[in-house]
Design a protein around this motif. Structure first.
Motif, PDB file in Angstrom:
ATOM      1  N   LEU A 167     -33.153 -20.618  45.140  1.00 49.10           N
ATOM      2  CA  LEU A 167     -34.262 -19.901  44.898  1.00 49.10           C
ATOM      3  C   LEU A 167     -35.396 -20.370  44.305  1.00 49.10           C
ATOM      4  CD1 LEU A 167     -32.979 -16.285  45.531  1.00 49.10           C
ATOM      5  CD2 LEU A 167     -33.699 -17.807  47.199  1.00 49.10           C
ATOM      6  N   PHE A 168     -35.100 -20.903  42.804  1.00 49.26           N
ATOM      7  CA  PHE A 168     -36.226 -21.405  41.863  1.00 49.26           C
ATOM      8  C   PHE A 168     -36.305 -22.682  42.025  1.00 49.26           C
ATOM      9  CE2 PHE A 168     -34.936 -17.087  40.231  1.00 49.26           C
ATOM     10  CZ  PHE A 168     -36.221 -16.708  39.644  1.00 49.26           C
ATOM     11  N   PHE A 169     -35.533 -23.577  42.748  1.00 47.07           N
ATOM     12  CA  PHE A 169     -35.873 -25.021  42.713  1.00 47.07           C
ATOM     13  C   PHE A 169     -36.996 -25.223  43.538  1.00 47.07           C
ATOM     14  CE2 PHE A 169     -35.198 -29.037  45.449  1.00 47.07           C
ATOM     15  CZ  PHE A 169     -35.457 -29.814  44.246  1.00 47.07           C
ATOM     16  N   LEU A 170     -37.112 -24.804  45.024  1.00 46.84           N
ATOM     17  CA  LEU A 170     -38.377 -25.061  45.642  1.00 46.84           C
ATOM     18  C   LEU A 170     -39.688 -24.625  45.037  1.00 46.84           C
ATOM     19  CD1 LEU A 170     -38.287 -26.185  48.599  1.00 46.84           C
ATOM     20  CD2 LEU A 170     -38.569 -23.917  49.409  1.00 46.84           C
ATOM     21  N   PRO A 171     -40.117 -23.482  44.683  1.00 50.64           N
ATOM     22  CA  PRO A 171     -41.354 -23.202  44.119  1.00 50.64           C
ATOM     23  C   PRO A 171     -41.486 -24.087  42.973  1.00 50.64           C
ATOM     24  CG  PRO A 171     -39.815 -21.203  43.550  1.00 50.64           C
ATOM     25  CD  PRO A 171     -38.929 -22.233  44.455  1.00 50.64           C
ATOM     26  N   THR A 172     -40.668 -24.675  42.103  1.00 54.45           N
ATOM     27  CA  THR A 172     -40.810 -25.409  41.121  1.00 54.45           C
ATOM     28  C   THR A 172     -40.936 -26.902  41.145  1.00 54.45           C
ATOM     29  OG1 THR A 172     -38.559 -25.349  40.411  1.00 54.45           O
ATOM     30  CG2 THR A 172     -39.883 -23.730  39.324  1.00 54.45           C
ATOM     31  N   SER A 173     -40.799 -27.320  42.619  1.00 54.03           N
ATOM     32  CA  SER A 173     -40.828 -28.807  42.988  1.00 54.03           C
ATOM     33  C   SER A 173     -42.373 -29.211  43.393  1.00 54.03           C
ATOM     34  CB  SER A 173     -39.791 -28.741  44.087  1.00 54.03           C
ATOM     35  OG  SER A 173     -38.656 -28.274  43.669  1.00 54.03           O
ATOM     36  N   LEU A 174     -42.687 -30.458  42.910  1.00 56.29           N
ATOM     37  CA  LEU A 174     -44.043 -30.576  42.877  1.00 56.29           C
ATOM     38  C   LEU A 174     -44.240 -31.382  44.525  1.00 56.29           C
ATOM     39  CD1 LEU A 174     -46.673 -31.389  42.056  1.00 56.29           C
ATOM     40  CD2 LEU A 174     -46.064 -33.391  40.887  1.00 56.29           C
ATOM     41  N   TYR A 175     -42.823 -31.866  44.770  1.00 60.63           N
ATOM     42  CA  TYR A 175     -43.272 -32.630  46.295  1.00 60.63           C
ATOM     43  C   TYR A 175     -43.516 -31.415  47.504  1.00 60.63           C
ATOM     44  CZ  TYR A 175     -38.340 -30.519  47.151  1.00 60.63           C
ATOM     45  OH  TYR A 175     -37.418 -29.675  47.465  1.00 60.63           O
ATOM     46  N   MET A 176     -43.293 -30.163  47.098  1.00 56.84           N
ATOM     47  CA  MET A 176     -43.678 -29.237  48.206  1.00 56.84           C
ATOM     48  C   MET A 176     -45.173 -29.050  48.156  1.00 56.84           C
ATOM     49  SD  MET A 176     -42.737 -25.106  48.535  1.00 56.84           S
ATOM     50  CE  MET A 176     -43.589 -24.906  47.168  1.00 56.84           C
TER      51      MET A 176
END
Length: 402
Positions: A167-176
């Motif tokens: 749940l926290f990996f996606l919103p803290t990922s710059l590639y998104m």
């Protein structure tokens, strides 16, 4: 062995985000490397200690919907604040020039983007992208894959050991952020392929009509990017090796898929016969990225990984691994030939290709953790089970996918 595959999946996901963050943060600050390392450590700590938290179902849903809100906000920002003409990424331009040339009656694979590149994707890619191009905002297409992944997380009713990490990996990922701002769409198309392949794991239980529809969809989605042949090999060859499907049914399925795939090129072959054999996506993708010899090595690696597949969950891990190895070989090739500055700093290596493997690793983590946890409902609280208990067998409900 399973813990090893989990750790490999996590490390690759964090490494890809580290590469993105380091490359683009270094353009704005000399401390980019240190910031990137701190983010890597932060995400890794979430992986190590996130399973110690008990997550209420409604809290999980709030986080997921907040992520969707963040994604929508990024789309709005990209539309009003980031003109496509200012971008050094030309996927939007390839779509624009391809569709423009096709509408003018010209052979679209001669079209060039604003950076001078030929359009590498296959026909169905442009067909799917065309509605988003016509509405004037390709970032909507860019965000769809991320929204699909988050929605699937919302529908996850079981607590997974690494739910907090996911749940926290996606919103803290710059590639998104990068994909939405640059109107890239790698994760979206890869997620569509993943959904089709996930459906194929239930092929033996589908009736004739549904099997044909699935086969046609499988062939058409392959007509987006040729790299998807790697997870196709892992899924379908392993199904045959593990006796999950009869050779006859698999042959019929692949035949229909192949016909659908070839059919997407027929209009170009008929209308632009001489041009098609001079310039087409096969020539562009096999000649402009790496020499063909390396492509055979990549396919061989994918075939060999197939023999390590033991169940449906493994298929997602080894699909992601085959894609990661393919892009790693491509990157090392250019790193050796162009050097660090030319390949990484000056973007001879397109690091966004690493995004191809991300949905498969996320899917593997989600499915495997569902296999390894037990749901206990008590006022909406979900608690992890004792991981020493016997794991669910392949036929159990716990082994089901998204």
């Amino acid at each position: 062995m399973k813990n090893l595959k989990i750790n490999i999946s996590i490390i690759i996901l964090l490494l890809i985000n580290f590469i993105f963050f380091y490359k683009y943060s270094s353009r704005y600050t000399e401390s980019g490397i240190y910031i990137s390392i701190l983010l890597f450590v932060f995400q890794f700590c979430i992986y190590l200690f996130g399973n110690k938290f008990i997550l209420l179902t409604h809290i999980k849903n709030i986080i997921c919907y907040s992520i969707i809100g963040l994604i929508a906000g990024l789309v709005i920002i990209s539309h009003f604040m980031i003109p496509v003409e200012s971008l050094n990424v030309d996927r939007w331009s390839a779509i624009s020039s391809f569709i423009t040339e096709a509408c003018n009656g010209n052979y679209p694979y001669y079209a060039k983007s604003h950076l001078g590149n030929y359009p590498g994707p296959m026909p169905v890619y442009f067909l799917i992208a065309s509605p988003f191009y016509l509405i004037g905002e390709l970032s909507v297409l860019s965000c769809l894959g991320y929204i699909i992944i988050v929605i699937l997380m919302v529908k996850k009713t079981r607590l997974t050991q690494n739910l907090v990490f996911l749940l926290f990996f996606l919103p803290t990922s710059l590639y998104m952020v990068w994909e939405i701002f640059t109107r890239s769409d790698i994760l979206t198309f890869t997620t569509l392929v993943l959904l089709i392949l996930d459906s194929s794991t239930r092929l033996k239980n589908l009736n004739k009509v549904k099997s044909i529809i699935l086969a046609i969809s499988t062939g058409l989605l392959l007509s987006t990017r040729s790299v998807y042949i790697l997870p196709y090999i892992v899924f379908f060859l392993s199904s045959l090796i593990n006796n999950e499907i009869t050779s006859k049914k698999l042959f019929c399925f692949i035949s229909i898929s192949f016909i659908a795939f070839v059919s997407s090129f027929i209009p170009f072959i008929i209308i632009f016969n001489s041009d098609f054999f001079v310039m087409n996506p096969f020539i562009i993708q096999s000649s402009f990225l790496i020499p063909r010899f390396y492509i055979f090595i990549i396919i061989l690696v994918s075939v060999l990984l197939t023999f390590l597949v033991k169940n449906n969950t493994d298929k997602f891990f080894y699909s992601g691994l085959s894609l990661f190895i393919a892009i790693l070989i491509y990157s090392v090739y250019h790193l050796i030939n162009s050097g660090y500055e030319g390949s990484f700093i000056n973007s001879k290596i397109d690091i966004s290709y690493f995004i191809f493997c991300i949905p498969f690793f996320i899917k593997y983590l989600a499915d495997y953790k569902a296999d390894e946890t037990l749901k206990h409902r008590n006022d909406g609280v979900m608690e992890p089970r004792n991981l020493s208990l016997p794991e669910a067998s392949e036929g159990d409900e716990l082994a089901s996918g998204w």
